[in-house]
Write an enzyme that holds these catalytic residues in place. Structure first.
Site, PDB file in Angstrom:
ATOM      1  N   GLY A 115      -9.558   1.019   0.995  1.00  0.00           N
ATOM      2  CA  GLY A 115      -8.298   0.353   1.342  1.00  0.00           C
ATOM      3  C   GLY A 115      -8.451  -0.237   2.730  1.00  0.00           C
ATOM      4  N   HIS A 163       5.167  15.678   3.882  1.00  0.00           N
ATOM      5  CA  HIS A 163       5.255  14.438   4.651  1.00  0.00           C
ATOM      6  C   HIS A 163       6.421  13.653   4.041  1.00  0.00           C
ATOM      7  CE1 HIS A 163       4.148  10.994   6.940  1.00  0.00           C
ATOM      8  NE2 HIS A 163       3.760  10.283   5.915  1.00  0.00           N
TER       9      HIS A 163
HETATM   10  N1  APR Z   1      -9.230   0.288  -4.545  1.00  0.00           N
HETATM   11  C1  APR Z   1      -9.377  -0.157  -3.283  1.00  0.00           C
HETATM   12  N2  APR Z   1      -8.363  -0.654  -2.556  1.00  0.00           N
HETATM   13  C2  APR Z   1      -7.150  -0.725  -3.131  1.00  0.00           C
HETATM   14  C3  APR Z   1      -6.919  -0.270  -4.450  1.00  0.00           C
HETATM   15  C4  APR Z   1      -8.038   0.245  -5.172  1.00  0.00           C
HETATM   16  N3  APR Z   1      -7.902   0.681  -6.414  1.00  0.00           N
HETATM   17  N4  APR Z   1      -5.615  -0.470  -4.726  1.00  0.00           N
HETATM   18  C5  APR Z   1      -5.036  -0.992  -3.630  1.00  0.00           C
HETATM   19  N5  APR Z   1      -5.953  -1.149  -2.668  1.00  0.00           N
HETATM   20  C6  APR Z   1      -5.788  -1.695  -1.316  1.00  0.00           C
HETATM   21  C7  APR Z   1      -4.891  -2.918  -1.261  1.00  0.00           C
HETATM   22  O1  APR Z   1      -5.585  -4.097  -1.670  1.00  0.00           O
HETATM   23  C8  APR Z   1      -4.501  -2.932   0.209  1.00  0.00           C
HETATM   24  O2  APR Z   1      -5.337  -3.790   0.987  1.00  0.00           O
HETATM   25  O3  APR Z   1      -5.141  -0.753  -0.476  1.00  0.00           O
HETATM   26  C9  APR Z   1      -4.693  -1.472   0.683  1.00  0.00           C
HETATM   27  C10 APR Z   1      -3.408  -0.835   1.207  1.00  0.00           C
HETATM   28  O4  APR Z   1      -3.102  -1.454   2.406  1.00  0.00           O
HETATM   29  P1  APR Z   1      -1.611  -1.743   2.929  1.00  0.00           P
HETATM   30  O5  APR Z   1      -0.777  -2.222   1.790  1.00  0.00           O
HETATM   31  O6  APR Z   1      -1.717  -2.551   4.169  1.00  0.00           O
HETATM   32  O7  APR Z   1      -1.053  -0.290   3.252  1.00  0.00           O
HETATM   33  P2  APR Z   1      -1.256   0.513   4.635  1.00  0.00           P
HETATM   34  O8  APR Z   1      -0.168   0.175   5.573  1.00  0.00           O
HETATM   35  O9  APR Z   1      -2.667   0.406   5.079  1.00  0.00           O
HETATM   36  O10 APR Z   1      -0.978   1.980   4.119  1.00  0.00           O
HETATM   37  C11 APR Z   1      -1.893   2.623   3.264  1.00  0.00           C
HETATM   38  O11 APR Z   1      -0.790   4.712   3.287  1.00  0.00           O
HETATM   39  O12 APR Z   1       1.310   4.888   4.133  1.00  0.00           O
HETATM   40  C12 APR Z   1       0.522   5.109   3.012  1.00  0.00           C
HETATM   41  O13 APR Z   1       1.014   5.044   0.686  1.00  0.00           O
HETATM   42  C13 APR Z   1       1.035   4.277   1.859  1.00  0.00           C
HETATM   43  O14 APR Z   1      -0.173   2.831   0.403  1.00  0.00           O
HETATM   44  C14 APR Z   1       0.074   3.136   1.752  1.00  0.00           C
HETATM   45  C15 APR Z   1      -1.182   3.664   2.440  1.00  0.00           C
END
Ligand code: APR
Length: 294
Positions: free
Chosen positions: A7, A172
């Site tokens: 991610g 959390h």
């Molecule tokens: N494999 C890899 N990456 C993925 C997948 C997957 N199967 N599904 C989603 N992603 C990526 C998305 O493309 C996105 O770039 O995960 C990333 C999440 O990033 P953001 O939406 O910016 O979320 P962020 O603010 O980084 O927070 C991450 O933490 O707060 C928690 O659950 C909340 O989902 C959030 C996570």
């Protein structure tokens, strides 16, 4: 040592930047969104002549590029969108976490895993079960962040983390439990500060409108990475698997733990007051309800 970050959104990219800038480890930054991890990795890599770091970073769309990582940080997930229920979000993020966990099992079977994706405690549980990893190797990041927010409220930023004396336990979420064994606070100030800390995430989302907090969350992940990579054996609050501790079994929840090179070395059981015990039990019930939906 290589750290894989799954991610490359706000939290993942910021963790990558902190790790590379500090020279703590090499990084594999992975995201399914085409080009996202690659672009951010190139950008982070370009800061190295400025920071003097020799850490390497590679961006990729392929989960198998986590191969060889000693620690995998999972931030992959969806944020809640308008019209999406909490249960819809749990379903979507569960699917992502299951897929990522199976890939961790396949490509980084000896890694320690730090889960950031929400709902954090339930997602940590799901990862541990899906990957069939020992519980001490799957840890949720939340307590460090929630405790930092609480400490920041009561000290206006002047206090350092004191994870064994002033911290947040429990889920959390809405039912986290503030613990204070250190600062002399009257009841009113304590209640107000803990309430504010509990709502801090929502407060930040309210200002940002799109996206959620990532500076303090990434600092919290970085602090956990350092404790593990440098075998600090430090007390850190995080979501850990309870097997009888605090009278609970088969659940992930925020508690103080000793963190070192093998992950959770020990769960620290502190004496809780009757009121704290009641609040902690409520928090456990809330997490069990979410786990039941997985
Ligand atoms: N494999 C890899 N990456 C993925 C997948 C997957 N199967 N599904 C989603 N992603 C990526 C998305 O493309 C996105 O770039 O995960 C990333 C999440 O990033 P953001 O939406 O910016 O979320 P962020 O603010 O980084 O927070 C991450 O933490 O707060 C928690 O659950 C909340 O989902 C959030 C996570």
């Amino acid at each position: 040592m290589k750290v894989a970050i799954i991610g490359a959104g706000n939290v993942g990219a910021m963790v990558a930047s902190r790790v590379v800038d500090s020279g703590l480890a090499d990084v594999a930054l992975i995201d399914i969104a085409p080009g996202l991890a690659k672009g951010k990795a190139l950008d982070i890599s370009d800061s190295r002549p400025i920071t003097g770091s020799s850490s390497k970073i590679e961006g990729s769309e392929d989960l198998k590029d986590m191969r060889g990582a000693g620690i995998v940080v999972v931030t992959a997930g969806l944020a809640r969108k308008p019209g999406m229920s909490r249960d819809d979000l749990i379903r979507k993020n569960s699917e992502i976490i299951k897929d990522v966990s199976l890939n961790i099992k396949k490509h980084a079977s000896l890694a320690i895993v730090i889960i950031v994706t929400n709902p954090l405690d339930a997602m940590s549980y799901l990862t541990m079960k899906t990957a069939a990893f020992k519980p001490e190797r799957v840890i949720g990041m939340a307590g460090v962040l929630d405790s930092a927010r609480f400490i920041n409220m009561v000290s206006s930023g002047s206090a350092r983390m004191q994870s064994d004396r002033i911290f947040m336990m429990g889920s959390h979420g809405d039912t986290m439990v503030a613990i204070n064994r250190s600062v002399d606070l009257d009841d009113k100030t304590f209640k107000e500060a803990s309430e504010k800390a509990r709502n801090r995430g929502a407060e930040i989302v309210g200002h940002l409108k799109t996206g959620s907090a990532y500076f303090a969350p990434s600092a919290a992940v970085f602090s956990m990475l350092r404790a593990i990579l440098k075998d600090e054996n430090r007390t850190v609050c995080c979501s850990a698997y309870l097997d009888g501790e605090y009278g609970e079994k088969d659940v992930y929840i925020g508690v103080p733990v000793t963190l070192g090179s093998s992950g959770v070395i020990k769960i620290i059981e502190i004496e809780l007051t009757q009121q704290e015990k009641k609040a902690f039990k409520k928090s456990v019930r809330q997490i069990r309800d979410t786990i039941a939906k997985l």
